[in-house]
Design a protein around this motif. Structure first.
Motif, mmCIF file in Angstrom:
data_model
loop_
_atom_site.group_PDB
_atom_site.id
_atom_site.type_symbol
_atom_site.label_atom_id
_atom_site.label_comp_id
_atom_site.label_asym_id
_atom_site.label_seq_id
_atom_site.Cartn_x
_atom_site.Cartn_y
_atom_site.Cartn_z
ATOM 1 N N ILE A 121 38.133 33.691 39.901
ATOM 2 C CA ILE A 121 38.729 33.921 38.424
ATOM 3 C C ILE A 121 38.775 35.456 38.182
ATOM 4 C CG2 ILE A 121 39.091 33.228 35.930
ATOM 5 C CD1 ILE A 121 37.149 30.845 36.661
ATOM 6 N N ALA A 122 39.812 36.146 38.282
ATOM 7 C CA ALA A 122 39.904 37.623 38.002
ATOM 8 C C ALA A 122 40.348 37.832 36.728
ATOM 9 C CB ALA A 122 40.881 38.068 39.103
ATOM 10 N N SER A 123 41.324 38.546 36.480
ATOM 11 C CA SER A 123 41.835 38.889 35.106
ATOM 12 C C SER A 123 42.974 39.502 35.333
ATOM 13 C CB SER A 123 40.628 39.517 34.521
ATOM 14 O OG SER A 123 41.427 40.136 33.152
ATOM 15 N N VAL A 124 43.938 39.468 34.141
ATOM 16 C CA VAL A 124 45.263 40.446 33.972
ATOM 17 C C VAL A 124 44.868 42.019 34.262
ATOM 18 C CG1 VAL A 124 45.408 40.518 31.551
ATOM 19 C CG2 VAL A 124 47.050 41.067 32.839
ATOM 20 N N ALA A 125 43.521 42.159 33.841
ATOM 21 C CA ALA A 125 43.146 43.633 33.970
ATOM 22 C C ALA A 125 42.974 43.972 35.810
ATOM 23 C CB ALA A 125 41.829 43.700 33.547
ATOM 24 N N ALA A 126 43.009 42.970 36.539
ATOM 25 C CA ALA A 126 42.993 43.241 37.965
ATOM 26 C C ALA A 126 44.327 43.927 38.367
ATOM 27 C CB ALA A 126 42.771 42.170 38.775
ATOM 28 N N TYR A 127 45.352 43.581 37.415
ATOM 29 C CA TYR A 127 46.740 44.407 37.560
ATOM 30 C C TYR A 127 47.070 45.514 36.695
ATOM 31 C CZ TYR A 127 48.186 40.684 40.631
ATOM 32 O OH TYR A 127 48.567 39.763 41.810
ATOM 33 N N PRO A 154 40.533 55.465 33.423
ATOM 34 C CA PRO A 154 39.298 55.448 32.922
ATOM 35 C C PRO A 154 39.065 55.365 31.361
ATOM 36 C CG PRO A 154 39.870 57.564 33.599
ATOM 37 C CD PRO A 154 40.964 56.548 34.011
ATOM 38 N N ASP A 155 40.234 55.345 30.560
ATOM 39 C CA ASP A 155 40.178 55.354 29.264
ATOM 40 C C ASP A 155 40.248 53.839 28.723
ATOM 41 O OD1 ASP A 155 40.004 58.081 28.845
ATOM 42 O OD2 ASP A 155 41.928 58.159 29.101
ATOM 43 N N SER A 156 40.516 52.992 29.845
ATOM 44 C CA SER A 156 40.667 51.549 29.524
ATOM 45 C C SER A 156 39.307 50.851 29.247
ATOM 46 C CB SER A 156 41.140 50.718 30.635
ATOM 47 O OG SER A 156 42.465 51.314 30.882
ATOM 48 N N HIS A 157 39.200 49.670 28.421
ATOM 49 C CA HIS A 157 37.959 49.072 27.937
ATOM 50 C C HIS A 157 37.169 48.875 29.263
ATOM 51 C CE1 HIS A 157 35.431 45.983 26.268
ATOM 52 N NE2 HIS A 157 35.766 46.459 25.106
ATOM 53 N N PRO A 158 35.849 49.069 29.176
ATOM 54 C CA PRO A 158 34.949 48.747 30.314
ATOM 55 C C PRO A 158 35.158 47.308 30.832
ATOM 56 C CG PRO A 158 33.539 49.936 28.473
ATOM 57 C CD PRO A 158 35.065 49.383 27.998
ATOM 58 N N TYR A 159 35.373 46.346 30.124
ATOM 59 C CA TYR A 159 35.329 45.102 30.763
ATOM 60 C C TYR A 159 36.618 45.188 31.681
ATOM 61 C CZ TYR A 159 37.188 40.512 31.214
ATOM 62 O OH TYR A 159 37.653 39.152 31.684
ATOM 63 N N ALA A 160 37.758 45.602 31.163
ATOM 64 C CA ALA A 160 38.865 45.750 32.110
ATOM 65 C C ALA A 160 38.779 46.631 33.429
ATOM 66 C CB ALA A 160 39.998 46.184 31.285
ATOM 67 N N VAL A 187 42.908 34.008 40.900
ATOM 68 C CA VAL A 187 43.878 33.970 39.456
ATOM 69 C C VAL A 187 43.543 34.808 38.488
ATOM 70 C CG1 VAL A 187 44.213 31.408 40.068
ATOM 71 C CG2 VAL A 187 42.246 32.305 38.512
ATOM 72 N N SER A 188 44.659 35.466 37.936
ATOM 73 C CA SER A 188 44.505 36.440 36.997
ATOM 74 C C SER A 188 44.923 36.209 35.595
ATOM 75 C CB SER A 188 44.937 37.726 37.590
ATOM 76 O OG SER A 188 44.209 38.182 38.600
ATOM 77 N N PRO A 189 44.329 35.353 34.713
ATOM 78 C CA PRO A 189 44.949 34.949 33.377
ATOM 79 C C PRO A 189 45.295 36.276 32.481
ATOM 80 C CG PRO A 189 42.638 34.256 33.827
ATOM 81 C CD PRO A 189 43.090 34.930 35.036
ATOM 82 N N VAL A 190 46.130 35.962 31.474
ATOM 83 C CA VAL A 190 46.141 37.089 30.465
ATOM 84 C C VAL A 190 45.265 36.436 29.286
ATOM 85 C CG1 VAL A 190 48.654 37.556 30.859
ATOM 86 C CG2 VAL A 190 48.141 35.659 29.796
ATOM 87 N N GLY A 191 45.420 36.735 28.048
ATOM 88 C CA GLY A 191 44.564 36.124 26.987
ATOM 89 C C GLY A 191 44.646 34.604 26.990
ATOM 90 N N HIS A 254 45.992 31.518 51.050
ATOM 91 C CA HIS A 254 44.969 32.603 51.419
ATOM 92 C C HIS A 254 45.504 34.089 50.954
ATOM 93 C CE1 HIS A 254 41.865 34.875 52.906
ATOM 94 N NE2 HIS A 254 42.449 35.457 53.769
ATOM 95 N N SER A 255 44.925 34.718 50.246
ATOM 96 C CA SER A 255 44.780 35.991 49.812
ATOM 97 C C SER A 255 45.805 36.239 48.543
ATOM 98 C CB SER A 255 45.169 37.148 50.759
ATOM 99 O OG SER A 255 46.600 37.122 51.126
ATOM 100 N N LYS A 256 46.166 35.146 48.050
ATOM 101 C CA LYS A 256 47.257 35.458 46.873
ATOM 102 C C LYS A 256 46.292 35.713 45.631
ATOM 103 C CE LYS A 256 51.060 34.118 48.784
ATOM 104 N NZ LYS A 256 51.775 33.000 48.500
ATOM 105 N N ASN A 257 47.174 36.257 44.652
ATOM 106 C CA ASN A 257 46.370 36.666 43.243
ATOM 107 C C ASN A 257 47.259 36.331 42.362
ATOM 108 O OD1 ASN A 257 44.999 37.395 41.145
ATOM 109 N ND2 ASN A 257 44.530 39.267 41.724
ATOM 110 N N TYR A 258 47.227 35.132 41.754
ATOM 111 C CA TYR A 258 48.232 34.469 40.667
ATOM 112 C C TYR A 258 48.224 35.129 39.428
ATOM 113 C CZ TYR A 258 49.516 31.555 44.553
ATOM 114 O OH TYR A 258 49.754 30.881 45.710
ATOM 115 N N LEU A 259 49.348 35.832 38.686
ATOM 116 C CA LEU A 259 49.127 35.995 37.520
ATOM 117 C C LEU A 259 49.556 34.771 36.586
ATOM 118 C CD1 LEU A 259 51.262 39.179 37.251
ATOM 119 C CD2 LEU A 259 48.878 39.040 36.150
ATOM 120 N N LEU A 260 48.287 34.338 35.759
ATOM 121 C CA LEU A 260 48.567 33.192 34.641
ATOM 122 C C LEU A 260 49.041 33.598 33.319
ATOM 123 C CD1 LEU A 260 45.489 31.072 36.005
ATOM 124 C CD2 LEU A 260 48.007 31.115 37.070
ATOM 125 N N SER A 261 50.237 33.078 33.000
ATOM 126 C CA SER A 261 50.934 33.780 31.700
ATOM 127 C C SER A 261 51.555 32.880 31.042
ATOM 128 C CB SER A 261 51.244 35.096 31.677
ATOM 129 O OG SER A 261 51.690 35.569 30.725
#
Length: 312
Positions: A121-127, A154-160, A187-191, A254-261
């Protein structure tokens, strides 16, 4: 009956993943950081087929315990990295558990012959580490999908930043290991929003919904969201769990990263919908979900339905 190990399976998203796999007839192992805090996982035993549920203590920084946890799993879902916006020490609170935890996880799965599928479980922040603000020079209304150039600052939120760097670790591992006995999918969900399965009040996701509903700004980051009336992309927590289950049970990804929005709305409209009032603006699609719709067969719920579920 296959066994799935869900790291972080009692959290906001994790609870829905646990629920989905239990309902589908799997043996489910869930890791928690502190077994003594039963209030953080007791709600899982109200789920159908909870006789097939096992709870274990685990910190992803502990490689040997991690190996033991996944030793009999065919499927492993890793959602055990911290999600927090109020941060005093980014290194110890976010970067170490997120990045080192991911590195440990990849070592552990490499040494576990039973594993067939790995879902991160990644995050939209991966993008885009500027989320919910636009990536780089993009305008707020410009769309974004999996083919766009990734953006970090480097100015983005540390979590991201931590989530972006962890995803880079995963991509490097996949590139360096072209022949693996298992598939890795991210998978990279938004909020992520919706109603929590637990009564916990310390979830960042449900807490953010509470803040938006009541227009509270406990820190400069949230105040910025109000001041900018940011166009915020959201996705239903149930849809995220469904996507993870589909990714775990569909071959050839394999190797896919899906935006979930699902849809995007200004924060002011999110406040209105959380208070059961209609939005003033039409929904827009900023983060595209076509790949997840096509390959994972996900039909994303409208945001208004999601926010109504939280507020019931």
């Amino acid at each position: 009956m296959k066994t799935v190990g869900i790291i972080g399976g009692s959290g906001f998203i994790g609870s829905y993943i646990t629920k989905k796999f239990l309902e589908e007839g799997y043996n489910v192992k869930v890791s928690v950081t502190d077994i003594k805090k039963s209030e953080k996982y007791k709600h899982l035993f109200n789920i159908e087929n909870s006789d097939n549920l096992n709870i274990s203590a685990l910190k992803v920084e502990d490689l040997e315990t991690l190996k033991d946890f996944i030793s009999d799993c065919e499927i492993v879902v890793h959602g055990g990295t911290p999600f927090q916006l109020d941060v005093q020490d980014p290194q110890t609170e976010l970067f170490d558990p997120t990045i080192k935890g991911t590195e440990n996880f990849l070592k552990a799965i490499s040494d576990t012959p039973s594993i067939e599928k790995v879902i991160l479980i990644a995050s939209v922040a991966a993008y885009n580490t500027n989320f919910p603000l636009p990536a780089g020079t993009k305008k707020p209304t410009d769309t974004f999908d999996e083919t766009d150039l990734k953006f970090t600052s480097p100015d983005s939120h540390p979590y991201a930043q931590a989530k972006f760097l962890a995803n880079q670790v995963v991509e490097k591992f996949i590139n360096q290991n072209p022949v693996l006995p298992f598939e890795i999918i991210s998978v990279s969900p938004v909020g992520v929003m919706g109603k929590s399965l637990s009564e916990r009040e310390d979830s960042t996701s449900t807490g953010l919904q509470f803040l938006f509903k009541n227009k509270i700004a406990p820190n400069p980051f949230v105040q910025m969201l109000y001041d900018s009336n940011v166009e915020f992309a959201l996705v239903d927590v149930q849809d995220v769990a469904e996507a993870i289950f589909k990714a775990a049970t569909t071959l050839g990804l394999h190797s896919k990263n899906y935006l979930l929005s699902s849809e995007s709305y200004p924060v002011s409209d999110i406040t209105l919908m959380l208070n059961h009032q209609p939005p003033k603006n039409n929904a827009s699609i900023i983060y595209k979900n076509g790949l997840a719709q096509k390959e994972l067969e996900i039909k994303f719920k409208p945001v208004q339905e999601t926010l109504n579920n939280y507020s019931k």
